[in-house]
Design a protein around this motif. Structure first.
Motif, short mmCIF file in Angstrom:
data_model
loop_
_atom_site.label_atom_id
_atom_site.label_comp_id
_atom_site.label_asym_id
_atom_site.label_seq_id
_atom_site.Cartn_x
_atom_site.Cartn_y
_atom_site.Cartn_z
N THR A 124 47.03 18.31 18.65
CA THR A 124 45.96 19.29 18.52
C THR A 124 46.16 20.39 19.55
N PRO A 125 46.12 21.66 19.12
CA PRO A 125 46.25 22.75 20.09
C PRO A 125 45.12 22.70 21.12
N VAL A 126 45.46 23.04 22.34
CA VAL A 126 44.48 23.06 23.44
C VAL A 126 44.18 24.52 23.75
N ARG A 127 42.88 24.86 23.74
CA ARG A 127 42.47 26.25 23.99
C ARG A 127 41.59 26.33 25.23
N ASP A 128 41.82 27.38 26.00
CA ASP A 128 40.98 27.72 27.15
C ASP A 128 40.55 29.17 26.98
N THR A 129 39.34 29.49 27.41
CA THR A 129 38.84 30.85 27.29
C THR A 129 38.41 31.36 28.66
N ALA A 130 38.78 32.60 28.95
CA ALA A 130 38.33 33.27 30.17
C ALA A 130 37.56 34.52 29.75
N ARG A 131 36.45 34.75 30.40
CA ARG A 131 35.62 35.93 30.12
C ARG A 131 35.71 36.84 31.33
N LEU A 132 36.17 38.07 31.11
CA LEU A 132 36.30 39.05 32.18
C LEU A 132 35.25 40.13 31.98
N ILE A 133 34.46 40.38 33.01
CA ILE A 133 33.39 41.36 32.93
C ILE A 133 33.75 42.53 33.82
N SER A 134 33.55 43.75 33.31
CA SER A 134 33.89 44.95 34.06
C SER A 134 33.02 45.10 35.29
N ASN A 135 33.58 45.80 36.25
CA ASN A 135 32.88 46.10 37.48
C ASN A 135 32.28 47.50 37.36
N PRO A 136 30.95 47.62 37.27
CA PRO A 136 30.36 48.95 37.06
C PRO A 136 30.53 49.87 38.28
N ILE A 137 30.83 49.30 39.45
CA ILE A 137 30.99 50.12 40.65
C ILE A 137 32.32 50.86 40.64
N SER A 138 33.34 50.25 40.08
CA SER A 138 34.67 50.85 40.06
C SER A 138 35.22 50.86 38.63
N PRO A 139 34.70 51.76 37.78
CA PRO A 139 35.13 51.75 36.38
C PRO A 139 36.60 52.13 36.18
N SER A 140 37.23 52.78 37.16
CA SER A 140 38.62 53.18 36.99
C SER A 140 39.57 51.99 36.95
N THR A 141 39.17 50.85 37.50
CA THR A 141 40.05 49.67 37.50
C THR A 141 39.75 48.74 36.33
N ASN A 142 38.80 49.07 35.49
CA ASN A 142 38.40 48.18 34.41
C ASN A 142 39.33 48.25 33.20
N ASP A 143 40.21 49.23 33.15
CA ASP A 143 41.07 49.37 31.98
C ASP A 143 42.36 48.59 32.10
N THR A 144 42.53 47.80 33.16
CA THR A 144 43.73 46.98 33.32
C THR A 144 43.34 45.51 33.42
N LEU A 145 44.25 44.66 33.00
CA LEU A 145 44.07 43.22 33.18
C LEU A 145 45.43 42.58 33.32
N SER A 146 45.43 41.36 33.82
CA SER A 146 46.70 40.66 34.03
C SER A 146 46.55 39.20 33.63
N ILE A 147 47.65 38.63 33.20
CA ILE A 147 47.73 37.21 32.88
C ILE A 147 48.89 36.65 33.69
N GLY A 148 48.57 35.73 34.57
CA GLY A 148 49.59 35.14 35.43
C GLY A 148 49.60 33.63 35.30
N ASN A 149 50.46 33.00 36.07
CA ASN A 149 50.55 31.54 36.03
C ASN A 149 49.27 30.88 36.53
N ASN A 150 48.53 31.56 37.40
CA ASN A 150 47.29 31.00 37.95
C ASN A 150 46.07 31.88 37.73
#
Length: 190
Positions: free
Chosen positions: A73-99
């Motif tokens: 059976t496939p194993v699924r995990d979900t992460a929810r990322l919420i934007s930071n209203p104080i610094s909207p310029s950094t909200n358009d990037t995201l990263s997926i790493g080993n940790n």
């Protein structure tokens, strides 16, 4: 006899000097983001569209591994990322790493999974709940250890290739391999 005794005394002294030299060098965490995949939303995406981003990682066990997995059976995990209203310029990037944004599981690296990146569209009355949706799969990571300064050994990524699918025009073999400290971003274009 005197020469042999002198050699035995010189050897520990030499080892101490080399250890003291390496012991005074601080090893930074250069390898922390070596395999990390970086994404940037296209300029056409509004901050409201990406105020909340979901990333789902899916691991599908290989039935041919030894020993055979207890469940396929496939194993699924979900992460929810919420934007930071104080610094909207950094909200358009995201990263997926080993940790990040998930915890490493069973010594698997990020290339053992497929990822879905999406945002919700709660105002849509047509039943389409996902406003933006991207699939990242066939992740190819290669690397090795590099002794850059003689005292610290670092993992260095030498190949980082992904397939990115937004539903319209899939990009196969997108090369995100970085040189030095640069970061190469995959553009999430709706």
């Amino acid at each position: 006899m005197l020469r042999t005794s002198f050699s035995w005394l010189l050897l520990p002294l030499l080892a101490f000097v080399v250890a003291a030299c390496c012991g005074s060098v601080a090893c930074d965490d250069r390898e922390r983001n070596a395999d990390t995949l970086f994404f940037k939303f296209a300029p056409s995406v509004t901050p409201q569209e990406i105020s909340t981003v979901y990333i789902v990682r899916t691991f599908t066990p290989n039935p041919n591994t030894v020993p055979a997995p207890t469940s396929l059976t496939p194993v699924r995990d979900t992460a929810r990322l919420i934007s930071n209203p104080i610094s909207p310029s950094t909200n358009d990037t995201l990263s997926i790493g080993n940790n990040t944004p998930f915890v490493a599981t069973a010594n698997r690296k990020l290339n053992a999974y497929t990822y879905e990146i999406y945002t919700l569209n709660p105002a849509d009355t047509t039943g389409k709940t996902k406003a933006l949706s991207f699939t990242v799969d066939n992740i190819l990571l290669e690397g090795g250890f590099n002794d850059e300064d003689g005292c610290c050994t670092y993992y260095k990524n030498t190949k980082k290739i992904i397939d990115l699918d937004n539903g319209d025009v899939p990009i196969v073999g997108l090369n995100l391999t970085s040189k030095g400290t640069e970061r190469r971003y995959a553009t999430l274009q709706p």
